[in-house]
Design a protein around this motif. Structure first.
Motif, PDB file in Angstrom:
ATOM      1  N   TYR A   1       5.301   5.847 -11.934  1.00 53.99           N
ATOM      2  CA  TYR A   1       4.880   6.486 -12.904  1.00 53.99           C
ATOM      3  C   TYR A   1       4.174   7.453 -13.202  1.00 53.99           C
ATOM      4  N   GLU A   2       4.325   8.219 -14.579  1.00 55.31           N
ATOM      5  CA  GLU A   2       3.156   9.479 -15.073  1.00 55.31           C
ATOM      6  C   GLU A   2       2.841   9.114 -16.142  1.00 55.31           C
ATOM      7  N   TRP A   3       1.410   9.746 -15.924  1.00 54.85           N
ATOM      8  CA  TRP A   3       0.628  10.109 -17.457  1.00 54.85           C
ATOM      9  C   TRP A   3       1.595  11.390 -18.056  1.00 54.85           C
ATOM     10  N   TRP A   4       1.613  11.209 -19.108  1.00 54.03           N
ATOM     11  CA  TRP A   4       2.167  12.584 -19.987  1.00 54.03           C
ATOM     12  C   TRP A   4       1.326  12.503 -22.047  1.00 54.03           C
ATOM     13  N   LYS A   5       1.005  13.940 -21.625  1.00 54.20           N
ATOM     14  CA  LYS A   5       0.011  14.259 -22.989  1.00 54.20           C
ATOM     15  C   LYS A   5       0.709  14.521 -24.084  1.00 54.20           C
ATOM     16  N   ASP A   6       1.033  13.940 -25.129  1.00 56.09           N
ATOM     17  CA  ASP A   6       1.687  14.571 -26.144  1.00 56.09           C
ATOM     18  C   ASP A   6       0.464  15.638 -27.222  1.00 56.09           C
ATOM     19  N   PRO A   7       0.680  16.539 -26.935  1.00 55.33           N
ATOM     20  CA  PRO A   7       0.215  18.131 -27.766  1.00 55.33           C
ATOM     21  C   PRO A   7      -0.318  17.709 -29.123  1.00 55.33           C
ATOM     22  N   SER A   8       0.428  17.321 -29.419  1.00 51.52           N
ATOM     23  CA  SER A   8       0.663  16.796 -31.114  1.00 51.52           C
ATOM     24  C   SER A   8      -0.410  15.236 -31.513  1.00 51.52           C
ATOM     25  N   VAL A   9      -0.616  14.561 -30.447  1.00 54.27           N
ATOM     26  CA  VAL A   9      -1.250  13.339 -30.773  1.00 54.27           C
ATOM     27  C   VAL A   9      -2.976  13.809 -30.488  1.00 54.27           C
TER      28      VAL A   9
END
Length: 257
Positions: A138-146
């Motif tokens: 698994y990975e956590w990804w940060k959405d820069p548009s939110v």
């Protein structure tokens, strides 16, 4: 997956559930949210806190933290066990972010045996009705548009290995060899405990752990069964319990019992 949350917690050993509802899904496609089992510190920033096992929903298709957008996950829903320790997409996750992916069963398609014949889907599941736990990451990804908490997207991928060789015994292994040259890697309860709780690993230790999963996968698969199902499963628009019912591929309208 069409299992009550409480049953899934009991089977996985999870102590907390990080979602409110798990809708039955009989035709899961990549990029869909699926349940995953993860172990981490009770307080992620405090490495002195105790570990706990939790259930999450994760987007199927791994999106590393450095990916530019979510579309990256569309080509990372499986990870080959032979290269997972070295491939940039997966090598960080396999050392520190391992998951177990519970499923009731899965589909594979048998290639036509003669010219002009259609492909035939098969459903593979444990004979005793228990869930399968596949090795995953698994990975956590940060959405820069939110800008709120929804900017963090949890994603996952499933490890695969080589399928059994033709003629392998017992017969279920020979049958699996005919369906596909790759096999999603199932884990026994003991190996799942080891996979989830191993903590941060060196490259060599991660490779040893992957090899442990690969080494026992066929033994776990000997407890499975498979049977033909309706080709309607080929369209994600179809989603219901009838998709996993035995089906007569000869063209009869009655279903097998």
């Amino acid at each position: 997956m069409a299992r009550a949350i409480g049953d899934l917690m009991a089977a996985s050993g999870a102590v907390n559930v990080k979602f409110e509802q798990l809708r039955p899904n009989y035709n899961v496609a990549p990029t869909t949210d699926i349940p995953v089992v993860v172990e981490h510190y009770q307080q992620p920033q405090d490495t002195t806190s105790l570990w706990e096992r939790n259930l999450y929903l994760a987007r199927w298709g791994l999106v590393p933290f450095w990916a530019k957008d979510l579309a990256f996950g569309q080509r990372a829903f499986n990870a080959r066990s032979e290269t997972v320790v070295t491939k940039p997409t997966f090598r960080a996750a396999v050392r520190s972010r391992r998951a177990a992916i519970p499923v009731d069963g899965y589909y594979e398609w048998l290639a036509p045996q003669r010219k002009g014949q259609p492909k035939q889907p098969y459903y593979i599941r444990p004979k005793d009705g228990s869930p399968i736990f596949f090795a995953g990451l698994y990975e956590w990804w940060k959405d820069p548009s939110v800008t709120d908490d929804a900017q963090w997207v949890l994603s996952t991928t499933m490890l695969t290995g080589a399928s059994p060789q033709p003629g392998a015994q017992p017969p279920i292994l020979d049958e699996l060899s005919m369906l596909h040259n790759r096999l999603p890697l199932p884990m026994s309860p003991a190996t799942m405990d080891q996979w989830l709780s191993a903590g941060d690993l060196t490259k060599d230790a991660a490779e040893d752990l992957v090899n442990t999963v690969v080494a026992e996968a066929y033994d776990v698969a000997t407890q499975w069964e498979m049977y033909p199902v309706d080709p309607a499963v080929g369209s994600v628009a179809n989603n219901g319990p009838e998709l996993i019912e035995p089906f007569d591929p000869t063209g009869c309208q009655t279903r097998l019992v």
